[in-house]
Scaffold this motif. Structure first.
Motif, mmCIF file in Angstrom:
data_model
loop_
_atom_site.group_PDB
_atom_site.id
_atom_site.type_symbol
_atom_site.label_atom_id
_atom_site.label_comp_id
_atom_site.label_asym_id
_atom_site.label_seq_id
_atom_site.Cartn_x
_atom_site.Cartn_y
_atom_site.Cartn_z
ATOM 1 N N THR A 64 0.824 -1.205 0.000
ATOM 2 C CA THR A 64 0.000 0.000 0.000
ATOM 3 C C THR A 64 0.860 1.258 0.000
ATOM 4 O O THR A 64 0.492 2.283 -0.576
ATOM 5 C CB THR A 64 -0.939 0.007 1.216
ATOM 6 N N SER A 100 -5.132 -0.447 -2.131
ATOM 7 C CA SER A 100 -4.605 0.590 -3.020
ATOM 8 C C SER A 100 -5.674 1.082 -3.984
ATOM 9 O O SER A 100 -5.759 2.277 -4.288
ATOM 10 C CB SER A 100 -3.402 0.052 -3.804
ATOM 11 N N LEU A 103 -8.098 3.353 -2.037
ATOM 12 C CA LEU A 103 -7.442 4.621 -1.711
ATOM 13 C C LEU A 103 -7.256 5.481 -2.959
ATOM 14 O O LEU A 103 -7.489 6.694 -2.936
ATOM 15 C CB LEU A 103 -6.083 4.347 -1.062
ATOM 16 N N GLY A 104 -6.821 4.835 -4.044
ATOM 17 C CA GLY A 104 -6.576 5.578 -5.270
ATOM 18 C C GLY A 104 -7.841 6.126 -5.898
ATOM 19 O O GLY A 104 -7.876 7.271 -6.366
ATOM 20 N N ILE A 107 -9.818 8.445 -2.616
ATOM 21 C CA ILE A 107 -9.128 9.384 -1.728
ATOM 22 C C ILE A 107 -8.011 10.144 -2.440
ATOM 23 O O ILE A 107 -7.937 11.375 -2.366
ATOM 24 C CB ILE A 107 -8.567 8.652 -0.487
ATOM 25 N N PHE A 108 -7.146 9.422 -3.146
ATOM 26 C CA PHE A 108 -5.966 10.050 -3.735
ATOM 27 C C PHE A 108 -6.076 10.256 -5.246
ATOM 28 O O PHE A 108 -5.065 10.478 -5.907
ATOM 29 C CB PHE A 108 -4.721 9.204 -3.434
ATOM 30 N N ARG A 109 -7.276 10.196 -5.785
ATOM 31 C CA ARG A 109 -7.453 10.294 -7.232
ATOM 32 C C ARG A 109 -6.830 11.572 -7.802
ATOM 33 O O ARG A 109 -6.078 11.532 -8.785
ATOM 34 C CB ARG A 109 -8.939 10.229 -7.583
ATOM 35 N N LEU A 111 -4.548 13.570 -6.557
ATOM 36 C CA LEU A 111 -3.096 13.564 -6.392
ATOM 37 C C LEU A 111 -2.425 12.673 -7.436
ATOM 38 O O LEU A 111 -1.399 13.055 -8.035
ATOM 39 C CB LEU A 111 -2.738 13.081 -4.984
ATOM 40 N N ILE A 112 -2.997 11.504 -7.680
ATOM 41 C CA ILE A 112 -2.426 10.570 -8.658
ATOM 42 C C ILE A 112 -2.465 11.168 -10.054
ATOM 43 O O ILE A 112 -1.487 11.099 -10.808
ATOM 44 C CB ILE A 112 -3.186 9.230 -8.618
ATOM 45 N N LYS A 115 0.121 13.893 -10.490
ATOM 46 C CA LYS A 115 1.501 13.401 -10.524
ATOM 47 C C LYS A 115 1.794 12.572 -11.770
ATOM 48 O O LYS A 115 2.887 12.655 -12.349
ATOM 49 C CB LYS A 115 1.788 12.572 -9.273
ATOM 50 N N TYR A 153 -2.218 1.846 -8.021
ATOM 51 C CA TYR A 153 -2.762 3.202 -7.920
ATOM 52 C C TYR A 153 -3.084 3.779 -9.293
ATOM 53 O O TYR A 153 -4.099 4.467 -9.457
ATOM 54 C CB TYR A 153 -1.770 4.104 -7.180
#
Length: 225
Positions: A64, A100, A103-104, A107-109, A111-112, A115, A153
């Motif tokens: 993770t 993962s 979360l991806g 939550i972190f969509r 940010l991913i 990046k 992710y």
């Protein structure tokens, strides 16, 4: 679209290098470290299900966090044997990939995408996921363009659905997992008992052959499409 170099052979070479490194460390721990490897394996045998559960939990957490999982696969073969090690690793991969993915995706969509959104590898994955989701899943697992834990992710923010994602995430890694755990078990038996298991060597060779064939077949299918 896909590099024509021998990805399957690269996977095998990477695995052999990893086995050599873990084998060297195991030998040093056993013969120059007052039998540390024997002590660890003896503790594992006495601990019942506690040690496997702890190992799998650590594997899931590290996956993770984006850390490589191949080292855990070899170590599982060394400490728990080929059969049990393979089962533990596949369960851990399913758990880590699931965490993962959630979360991806939820939550972190953002940010991913910020990046990796302009990364060529991600853009290929995103494009292929529209029309060939199962094939891109197989490709991302069999051809390590990016590490497994990072690919989790990247795949989570595409249109790929969870059920095919988790099935392919486990199924496509079976040959590589068998290859690494069988190699780890062979190393462990050699270091601890001075014995050699020809059946495990045969399983290792079959798994290695399957990796090469599956990588080639998946790559050709993607290129044809």
């Amino acid at each position: 679209m896909v590099n024509r170099s021998g990805h399957g052979h690269k996977i095998i070479l990477h695995g052999l290098v990893l086995l050599a490194v873990v084998g060297g460390i195991s030998y040093a721990a056993e013969h120059f470290g007052e039998g540390h490897l024997s002590a660890i394996t003896a503790w594992i045998e006495k601990s019942g299900n506690f040690a496997p559960l702890v190992f799998m939990l650590i594997n899931v957490v590290c996956m993770t966090l984006g850390l490589p999982q191949t080292i855990f696969t070899v170590v599982a073969g060394v400490l728990f044997g080929a059969l049990k090690g393979t089962a533990m690793c596949l369960i851990s991969m399913a758990g880590g990939a699931s965490v993962s993915f959630v979360l991806g995706r939820y939550i972190f969509r953002g940010l991913i995408l910020r990046k990796f959104g302009s990364d060529p590898n991600f853009r290929r994955i995103e494009m292929l996921s529209h029309h060939h989701p199962v094939k891109v899943l197989a490709l991302s697992r069999l051809v390590p363009v990016v590490p497994y834990s990072i690919a989790n992710y990247l795949l989570s923010v595409t249109r790929i659905r969870y059920i095919p994602y988790i099935i392919m995430s486990v199924v496509c890694l079976i040959p590589e997992t068998v290859f690494l755990t069988a190699g780890g078990h062979i190393l462990s038996a050699g270091v601890l008992k001075g014995s050699f298991n020809w059946k495990l060597l045969a399983a290792l060779l079959v798994a290695g052959g399957m990796i090469v064939l599956l990588v080639r077949a998946t790559r050709r299918s993607i290129e044809k499409d």
